[in-house]
Design a protein around this motif. Structure first.
Motif, PDB file in Angstrom:
ATOM      1  N   LEU A   1      40.913  66.447  70.862  1.00  0.00           N
ATOM      2  CA  LEU A   1      41.770  66.226  69.690  1.00  0.00           C
ATOM      3  C   LEU A   1      43.241  66.402  70.065  1.00  0.00           C
ATOM      4  O   LEU A   1      44.122  65.872  69.402  1.00  0.00           O
ATOM      5  CB  LEU A   1      41.391  67.192  68.558  1.00  0.00           C
ATOM      6  CG  LEU A   1      40.095  66.826  67.817  1.00  0.00           C
ATOM      7  CD1 LEU A   1      39.634  67.992  66.949  1.00  0.00           C
ATOM      8  CD2 LEU A   1      40.291  65.576  66.961  1.00  0.00           C
ATOM      9  N   ARG A   2      43.474  67.147  71.131  1.00  0.00           N
ATOM     10  CA  ARG A   2      44.851  67.323  71.620  1.00  0.00           C
ATOM     11  C   ARG A   2      45.178  66.318  72.722  1.00  0.00           C
ATOM     12  O   ARG A   2      46.141  66.490  73.453  1.00  0.00           O
ATOM     13  CB  ARG A   2      45.046  68.754  72.108  1.00  0.00           C
ATOM     14  CG  ARG A   2      44.989  69.730  70.935  1.00  0.00           C
ATOM     15  CD  ARG A   2      45.290  71.143  71.359  1.00  0.00           C
ATOM     16  NE  ARG A   2      45.536  71.948  70.182  1.00  0.00           N
ATOM     17  CZ  ARG A   2      45.091  73.186  70.007  1.00  0.00           C
ATOM     18  NH1 ARG A   2      44.384  73.775  70.960  1.00  0.00           N
ATOM     19  NH2 ARG A   2      45.372  73.842  68.909  1.00  0.00           N
ATOM     20  N   GLY A   3      44.339  65.320  72.861  1.00  0.00           N
ATOM     21  CA  GLY A   3      44.683  64.192  73.732  1.00  0.00           C
ATOM     22  C   GLY A   3      44.174  64.276  75.158  1.00  0.00           C
ATOM     23  O   GLY A   3      44.476  63.387  75.969  1.00  0.00           O
ATOM     24  N   ALA A   4      43.376  65.307  75.491  1.00  0.00           N
ATOM     25  CA  ALA A   4      42.909  65.415  76.879  1.00  0.00           C
ATOM     26  C   ALA A   4      41.967  64.260  77.215  1.00  0.00           C
ATOM     27  O   ALA A   4      41.064  63.939  76.441  1.00  0.00           O
ATOM     28  CB  ALA A   4      42.204  66.743  77.103  1.00  0.00           C
ATOM     29  N   GLU A   5      42.177  63.657  78.363  1.00  0.00           N
ATOM     30  CA  GLU A   5      41.291  62.577  78.823  1.00  0.00           C
ATOM     31  C   GLU A   5      40.589  62.937  80.124  1.00  0.00           C
ATOM     32  O   GLU A   5      39.743  62.189  80.614  1.00  0.00           O
ATOM     33  CB  GLU A   5      42.062  61.263  78.961  1.00  0.00           C
ATOM     34  CG  GLU A   5      43.400  61.418  79.617  1.00  0.00           C
ATOM     35  CD  GLU A   5      44.308  60.200  79.457  1.00  0.00           C
ATOM     36  OE1 GLU A   5      43.860  59.122  79.053  1.00  0.00           O
ATOM     37  OE2 GLU A   5      45.504  60.350  79.791  1.00  0.00           O
TER      38      GLU A   5
END
Ligand code: CDT
Length: 303
Positions: free
Chosen positions: A185-189
Motif C-alpha cells: 500500500l506504500r508502493g513497495a514493488e
C-alpha cells in the motif's frame, strides 16, 4: 520492461565461536560473486553477523552485548559497506541493533538497506517477534527473541531506491499477510527479507516437510497477492547442532519461484528481474484502489 539483476546470498551456519570479521569476509565474497553475475542488489539474511543467539539463555547484558552492533555502519560492517560501494552494489543486511534512544538503551532485530552508492536508504526493525521472553526450560526449543529485542517501532515503510520502491521485513514477519500488504500500500514493488528458521517448529511438533512448505507458501502468496518481487535469504544448516532450513528464493510477482538455493551453505542465486512484471497484477485482480474493501477489514487493525 525495467530489468535489474537481484541476488539473494544465503548463508550456511555461523557458529558461536566464529568471529564477526570472518563472517563479514564470507558476506563480501558472496557480494563479489553477485556483482560478477551482474547483480545491482544483494539480500543477506536476518542476524547475518552472528549465530542465531536467541536460542541461548543469557541473563546479563554483559554476556550478550557482543552479538549487537552499535552505529551504522558498525565497526564490524565497515568492510562490507566499503566493498559494496566500490562495486556499486546495494544490499539488505540483518543485524542485532543496540542503540540509545529517548535516554534508554534499546535493542532491536534490524535490517538496513544500503544503496549502490553506499548511502543508507532506510532501516527496518522487526515487528513480529516469535518465541518467548522467559526460557521454556528445553534447550532444544528455546527461541528468546522477546527477551533480546523490543518490538520494532518504525512500522512497515517502503523506501525509494534507484530501482524503484523496496520494502523490508524479517523472518517471522513473512508469515503475516499484513506485513506485505502494508508495504505494498506504500508502493513497495520488491520485498527484501532475511530469515533464520529452525527445522523444527518451536511451538508444536509438526511433520518436518511443513517447515519448507510454509516458507514457500508465505513467500509465493506475498508476491502474488501484492504483485511484487520477493527476495528471501536464509541463514541455514546446523549452527553448533541447531538445524535451520534453507530454501532461499527469488519469487516473481506471479507467485512463481524464479530461483531457489539448493544447498545449506553459502550460496548466491541471481535473477534478471523485470520490475514491471507485477504491474498488470496491480492493474487488474489486485488493483487496490478499485477492489479493496477496507470498510470491511476493521478487525485487522482494531483487535
Ligand atoms: N527468526 C524467526 O523469526 N524465526 C521464526 C521461527 C518461529 S517458528 C514459528 C520463523 O518464523 O521462521
Amino acid at each position: 520492461s525495467r530489468k535489474e539483476v537481484f541476488a539473494v546470498a544465503q548463508m550456511g551456519p555461523v557458529h558461536l565461536a566464529d568471529s564477526k570479521q570472518a563472517t563479514v569476509a564470507r558476506l563480501i565474497e558472496m557480494l563479489r560473486e553477485a556483482h560478477a553475475r551482474g547483480a545491482r542488489w544483494v539480500t543477506f539474511p536476518e542476524l547475518a553477523l552472528t549465530t542465531f543467539f536467541p536460542r541461548y539463555v543469557y541473563d546479563d547484558p554483559a554476556e550478550y552485548d557482543r552479538f549487537y552492533e552499535e552505529g551504522l555502519p558498525s565497526p564490524a560492517m565497515i568492510p562490507l559497506f566499503e566493498a559494496a560501494k566500490e562495486l556499486g552494489v546495494g544490499f539488505y543486511l540483518g543485524y542485532a541493533e543496540k542503540v540509545v534512544e529517548e535516554g534508554a538503551t534499546r535493542r532491536f532485530n534490524t535490517s538496513v538497506l544500503v544503496g549502490p552508492d553506499g548511502k543508507i536508504l532506510g532501516k527496518y526493525r522487526k515487528i513480529h517477534l516469535p518465541g518467548t521472553k522467559d526460557p521454556i526450560g528445553d534447550p532444544e526449543f528455546e527461541h528468546l527473541e522477546k527477551r533480546y529485542f523490543e518490538v520494532g517501532n518504525l512500522g512497515f515503510p517502503s523506501f525509494a531506491t534507484p530501482s524503484g520502491r523496496f520494502g523490508m521485513c524479517i523472518c517471522n514477519d513473512r508469515r503475516w499477510p499484513e506485513t506485505f500488504r502494508t508495504m505494498a500500500l506504500r508502493g513497495a514493488e520488491v520485498f527484501l527479507l532475511g530469515y533464520n528458521t529452525p527445522t523444527r517448529n518451536i511451538h508444536h511438533p509438526e511433520p518436518a516437510h511443513l517447515r519448507e512448505f510454509h516458507n514457500r507458501l508465505s513467500l509465493e502468496s506475498a508476491a502474488y497477492q501484492n504483485g511484487a518481487w520477493v527476495m528471501a535469504a536464509a541463514k541455514c544448516g546446523s549452527e553448533d547442532g541447531f538445524a535451520m532450513i534453507g530454501g532461499s528464493a527469488i519469487v516473481a510477482p506471479t507467485g512463481e519461484t524464479a530461483a531457489m538455493c539448493m544447498s545449506e551453505e553459502d550460496e548466491v542465486i541471481t535473477v534478471n528481474c523485470d520490475l514491471d512484471l507485477g504491474a498488470y497484477i496491480r492493474r487488474s485482480v489486485f488493483d487496490f484502489a478499485r477492489h479493496r474493501r477496507p470498510e470491511h477489514y476493521g478487525p485487522i487493525t482494531q483487535q
